[in-house]
Scaffold this motif. Structure first.
Motif, PDB file in Angstrom:
ATOM      1  N   GLY A   1     -30.395  30.149  -7.386  1.00  0.00           N
ATOM      2  CA  GLY A   1     -31.232  31.092  -6.656  1.00  0.00           C
ATOM      3  C   GLY A   1     -30.571  31.730  -5.454  1.00  0.00           C
ATOM      4  O   GLY A   1     -31.218  32.417  -4.670  1.00  0.00           O
ATOM      5  N   VAL A   2     -29.282  31.491  -5.276  1.00  0.00           N
ATOM      6  CA  VAL A   2     -28.573  32.066  -4.140  1.00  0.00           C
ATOM      7  C   VAL A   2     -28.362  33.571  -4.380  1.00  0.00           C
ATOM      8  O   VAL A   2     -28.147  34.004  -5.507  1.00  0.00           O
ATOM      9  CB  VAL A   2     -27.202  31.366  -3.956  1.00  0.00           C
ATOM     10  N   THR A   3     -28.455  34.346  -3.321  1.00  0.00           N
ATOM     11  CA  THR A   3     -28.190  35.780  -3.416  1.00  0.00           C
ATOM     12  C   THR A   3     -26.689  36.012  -3.560  1.00  0.00           C
ATOM     13  O   THR A   3     -25.912  35.448  -2.803  1.00  0.00           O
ATOM     14  CB  THR A   3     -28.699  36.487  -2.148  1.00  0.00           C
ATOM     15  N   PHE A   4     -26.296  36.799  -4.564  1.00  0.00           N
ATOM     16  CA  PHE A   4     -24.872  37.062  -4.801  1.00  0.00           C
ATOM     17  C   PHE A   4     -24.558  38.507  -4.430  1.00  0.00           C
ATOM     18  O   PHE A   4     -25.285  39.411  -4.822  1.00  0.00           O
ATOM     19  CB  PHE A   4     -24.522  36.914  -6.296  1.00  0.00           C
ATOM     20  N   VAL A   5     -23.479  38.705  -3.718  1.00  0.00           N
ATOM     21  CA  VAL A   5     -22.936  40.059  -3.572  1.00  0.00           C
ATOM     22  C   VAL A   5     -21.538  40.046  -4.183  1.00  0.00           C
ATOM     23  O   VAL A   5     -20.674  39.271  -3.765  1.00  0.00           O
ATOM     24  CB  VAL A   5     -22.892  40.516  -2.103  1.00  0.00           C
ATOM     25  N   VAL A   6     -21.343  40.868  -5.212  1.00  0.00           N
ATOM     26  CA  VAL A   6     -20.095  40.866  -5.960  1.00  0.00           C
ATOM     27  C   VAL A   6     -19.340  42.168  -5.710  1.00  0.00           C
ATOM     28  O   VAL A   6     -19.922  43.246  -5.819  1.00  0.00           O
ATOM     29  CB  VAL A   6     -20.379  40.763  -7.482  1.00  0.00           C
TER      30      VAL A   6
ATOM     31  N   LYS B   1     -33.613  39.063  -1.761  1.00  0.00           N
ATOM     32  CA  LYS B   1     -33.295  37.654  -1.946  1.00  0.00           C
ATOM     33  C   LYS B   1     -33.201  37.318  -3.430  1.00  0.00           C
ATOM     34  O   LYS B   1     -34.041  37.734  -4.221  1.00  0.00           O
ATOM     35  CB  LYS B   1     -34.396  36.811  -1.303  1.00  0.00           C
ATOM     36  N   GLY B   2     -32.164  36.566  -3.792  1.00  0.00           N
ATOM     37  CA  GLY B   2     -32.027  36.063  -5.150  1.00  0.00           C
ATOM     38  C   GLY B   2     -31.480  37.058  -6.155  1.00  0.00           C
ATOM     39  O   GLY B   2     -31.461  36.794  -7.345  1.00  0.00           O
ATOM     40  N   GLU B   3     -31.038  38.220  -5.724  1.00  0.00           N
ATOM     41  CA  GLU B   3     -30.503  39.160  -6.704  1.00  0.00           C
ATOM     42  C   GLU B   3     -28.969  39.127  -6.715  1.00  0.00           C
ATOM     43  O   GLU B   3     -28.336  38.638  -5.786  1.00  0.00           O
ATOM     44  CB  GLU B   3     -31.025  40.576  -6.466  1.00  0.00           C
ATOM     45  N   ILE B   4     -28.415  39.625  -7.814  1.00  0.00           N
ATOM     46  CA  ILE B   4     -26.967  39.807  -7.867  1.00  0.00           C
ATOM     47  C   ILE B   4     -26.732  41.281  -7.606  1.00  0.00           C
ATOM     48  O   ILE B   4     -27.159  42.139  -8.366  1.00  0.00           O
ATOM     49  CB  ILE B   4     -26.381  39.421  -9.244  1.00  0.00           C
ATOM     50  N   PHE B   5     -26.069  41.540  -6.486  1.00  0.00           N
ATOM     51  CA  PHE B   5     -25.853  42.919  -6.075  1.00  0.00           C
ATOM     52  C   PHE B   5     -24.365  43.195  -6.163  1.00  0.00           C
ATOM     53  O   PHE B   5     -23.549  42.429  -5.650  1.00  0.00           O
ATOM     54  CB  PHE B   5     -26.346  43.103  -4.638  1.00  0.00           C
ATOM     55  N   ALA B   6     -23.986  44.284  -6.835  1.00  0.00           N
ATOM     56  CA  ALA B   6     -22.560  44.586  -6.989  1.00  0.00           C
ATOM     57  C   ALA B   6     -22.167  45.765  -6.126  1.00  0.00           C
ATOM     58  O   ALA B   6     -22.932  46.730  -5.991  1.00  0.00           O
ATOM     59  CB  ALA B   6     -22.246  44.879  -8.445  1.00  0.00           C
TER      60      ALA B   6
END
Lengths: 279, 383
Positions: free
Chosen positions: B205-210, B49-54
């Motif tokens: 704080g939103v979880t990002f998937v890039v 939760k809350g991470e930027i995942f690429a």
């Protein structure tokens, strides 16, 4: 180096002459006071006056417009649905067949379409008792079947240019499929729907061949009336009628053309201003 | 749909960074085939939760398909996806607590900026006043308040990108998907936007998937990333992990530039291994990795900036010699191509720390030079 423009200009003039001289001569002769269609007898507008007194022509014109309105509207609804199905649902059973069936009337000779519709209506009456008589209903149905193709093609090509992800974005933001259709798809293809409708309207308004097979006693559309009158010789009142039709069409085309052009120019200017202001 | 994403004001959104223990998004053995083509093969990932995942990879590696399965536009052929503990199988896109920022931005051309941002809110149970507040809040977040009434074609590319971001964030999704978020921007704007995106992620704080094909973009934006190839996840880790400790030739070669050498393991002692590198005509020590066996063939990989160039033979343990084959001057650094006796070409970066010009170069064409590197800098690859 001067030769090419001269050549091109000559070709251009011939082309335009080929297209417009017959129409212009018809328009000129509609103001001919002589009864004979080909001999000039002085300027007169009496044929226009006669036209307004001719109940037969007025009734036919009214009928034609009614049929065109109804058939254009129905074929636009059906054609829009078919166009969306073909453009959006890439893979479904019978897609190839539907696609082929929708577009084949484009290359089908009118005579064949007319005969097959006639046979269909006769059979239909035999087995179901409807339509009891060929007339308004059958002509309208026939017009829908010929203009459907054009509407479908127009809608399909507009949709295939549009960005599919716009619809996905709407769905992603919580819209159900029918809401996506209402909020996004229909507004985006609105211009195509309008031009499809106009196309269907004009196809219905000027059709002779298919109509002559589908029509019955007492149902005479304007083109059929003109056709039957011309068989007895070209009279100046027909020239007058044709001139009015050409004038109406020309004005309509001009108005839409100007409107579209203006909208495009405004759009370009807005975009340019936006870039200048922000880059 | 979960009530948690509805109506709550922005400030109430979870503070960023506080990575909880349990994975927020679980992708379990997901595969996707289109006909006979396998776009995604047995992918399992856990995102906090809350991470930027690429998701990083070349075109056709399956990253976009994976993203579209998270959004609900594609259905996995097998495997399952959980978001915040909820199984997403059979849940259509319009019912998922997930929003997406499209690569083309996919703004609605017939609606103003304001209407675009507010579009998703009409499905949420909230009063008109709340809806207006929310739109204003989002406009403020992406600094587009003066452009609220413009149509998408009346604003610039960078502004469109921000509208797309605001629209996707307006419904307070649990997960925001970003498909090549910076691809359509020019270089200058990209750099600015990269930091802005990270900033907004921290604020909301939103979880990002890039999803991206650009390694730099993935490095700068993400907390963690997965490198994908041919539908498979090759390695998952922080940008540093992936860059400094790649565990396969593919990952090492995909990120940054690197030179590979064939090598044979001589001995392994604790944290270091002695390997024989025929191209260097010597044995070198390198940081040991699991799975090394004496006598086994491995790959030794060296990044250009980890190699030191000198005229005289250096003191360092790992040194070998070559001839300058080519060199390029880039201002802040120079790139040397060094030819080794067996014909291998090694890339070496040398930072131009002093202002010396042409005369200050370590070496020029055809000079014989020595190359050296720290044992820690060498990457041993068994795969």
């Amino acid at each position: 180096m001067n030769r090419r423009p001269t050549f091109l200009l000559t070709v251009l003039c011939f082309g335009f002459a080929f297209l417009y001289v017959p129409i212009v001569s018809m328009m000129v002769f509609s103001f001919n006071s002589s009864r004979l269609a080909t001999i000039w007898g002085g300027f007169s507008t009496k044929w226009y006056g006669k036209l307004l007194e001719n109940d037969q022509i007025l009734a036919a014109a009214k009928l034609s417009v009614e049929i065109a309105l109804i058939s254009a509207t129905l074929s636009t609804i059906l054609g829009t649905m078919a166009g969306i199905a073909l453009a959006r649902f890439r893979r479904f059973r019978g897609r190839m067949m539907l696609s082929g069936m929708v577009t084949s009337p484009l290359i089908m000779p009118d005579v064949i379409t007319g005969i097959s519709l006639l046979i269909f209506f006769i059979m239909l009456k035999e087995y179901t008792g409807w339509p009891a008589q060929r007339g308004f209903t059958t002509v309208t149905l026939a017009h829908i079947s010929i203009s459907l193709t054009y509407v479908t093609t127009v809608i399909q090509s507009r949709l295939s240019q549009a960005d599919l992800s716009i619809e996905e974005a709407a769905m992603d933001l919580g819209s159900r499929p029918w809401q996506v259709m209402k909020d996004i798809t229909l507004p985006i293809i609105a211009p195509a729907i309008l031009s499809g409708w106009l196309l269907a309207f004009t196809i219905s308004l000027d059709d002779v061949v298919v109509t002559s097979f589908a029509t019955g006693p007492g149902t005479t559309t304007l083109p059929i009336l003109i056709w039957s009158k011309v068989k007895l010789g070209v009279t100046p009142d027909i020239n007058a009628l044709a001139t009015i039709i050409v004038a109406v069409v020309a004005v309509a085309v001009l108005v839409t053309g100007i409107a579209v052009n203006r909208a495009e120019r405004r759009r370009d200017r807005d975009a340019r201003l936006a870039y200048q202001a922000n880059e | 749909m979960d009530s948690g994403i509805k109506g709550a004001p922005l400030a109430a959104a979870t503070a960023s960074g506080a990575a909880g223990g349990a994975p927020f998004i679980r992708i379990e053995d997901v595969s996707k085939s289109f006909g006979s083509f396998q776009a995604v093969r047995n992918v399992s990932l856990q995102i906090t939760k809350g991470e930027i995942f690429a998701l990083l990879g070349g075109s056709g590696c399956g990253k976009t398909t994976l993203l579209r399965m998270l959004a609900g536009f594609e259905t996995p052929t097998s495997g399952r996806i959980f978001i915040d503990g909820q199984d997403m199988t059979g849940i259509p896109a319009y019912e998922r607590p997930v929003n997406m920022m499209f690569q083309s931005y996919a703004l609605f051309p017939h609606m103003s900026v304001e209407k675009n941002i507010g579009y998703g809110l009409k499905h949420d149970r909230m009063t008109d006043a709340q809806r207006k507040d929310r739109v204003r809040e989002m406009l403020d977040l992406v600094q587009l308040t003066p452009f609220a009434h413009r149509k998408p074609h009346q604003i610039s590319g960078g502004q469109r990108q921000r509208v797309a971001l605001a629209r996707a964030l307006a419904r307070q999704p649990k997960l925001l998907l970003l498909d090549e978020p910076l691809a359509a921007l020019d270089k200058k704007l990209r750099e600015h936007t990269q930091f802005e995106l990270t900033n907004i992620q921290h604020k909301t704080g939103v979880t990002f998937v890039v999803v991206t094909h650009d390694q730099e973009e993935a490095m700068i934006l993400s907390d963690r990333m997965a490198v994908m190839d041919k539908g498979r996840v090759m390695q998952v880790g922080s940008p540093t992990d992936i860059y400094e400790f790649p565990d396969s030739r593919f990952v090492a070669g995909f990120i940054g530039s690197i030179t590979f050498f064939e090598a044979r393991v001589r001995s392994v002692s604790g944290a270091t291994a002695l390997v024989e590198v025929p191209a260097m005509q010597t044995c070198v020590t390198a940081r040991a990795v699991p799975g090394l066996a004496e006598g086994a063939l491995v790959t030794l990989a060296l990044r250009p900036e980890k190699i030191t160039l000198s005229r005289a033979r250096p003191e360092a343990a790992n040194a070998f010699s070559g001839v300058v084959h080519d060199l390029g001057y880039f201002g802040k650094d120079s790139l040397y191509k060094i030819a080794l006796p067996d014909g291998t070409t090694v890339s070496v970066n040398s930072v131009n720390a002093r202002r010396s010009g042409e005369s200050g170069r370590v070496a020029v064409w055809e000079d014989a030079v020595w190359l050296s590197f720290e044992p820690d800098a060498a990457i041993l690859l068994t795969a």
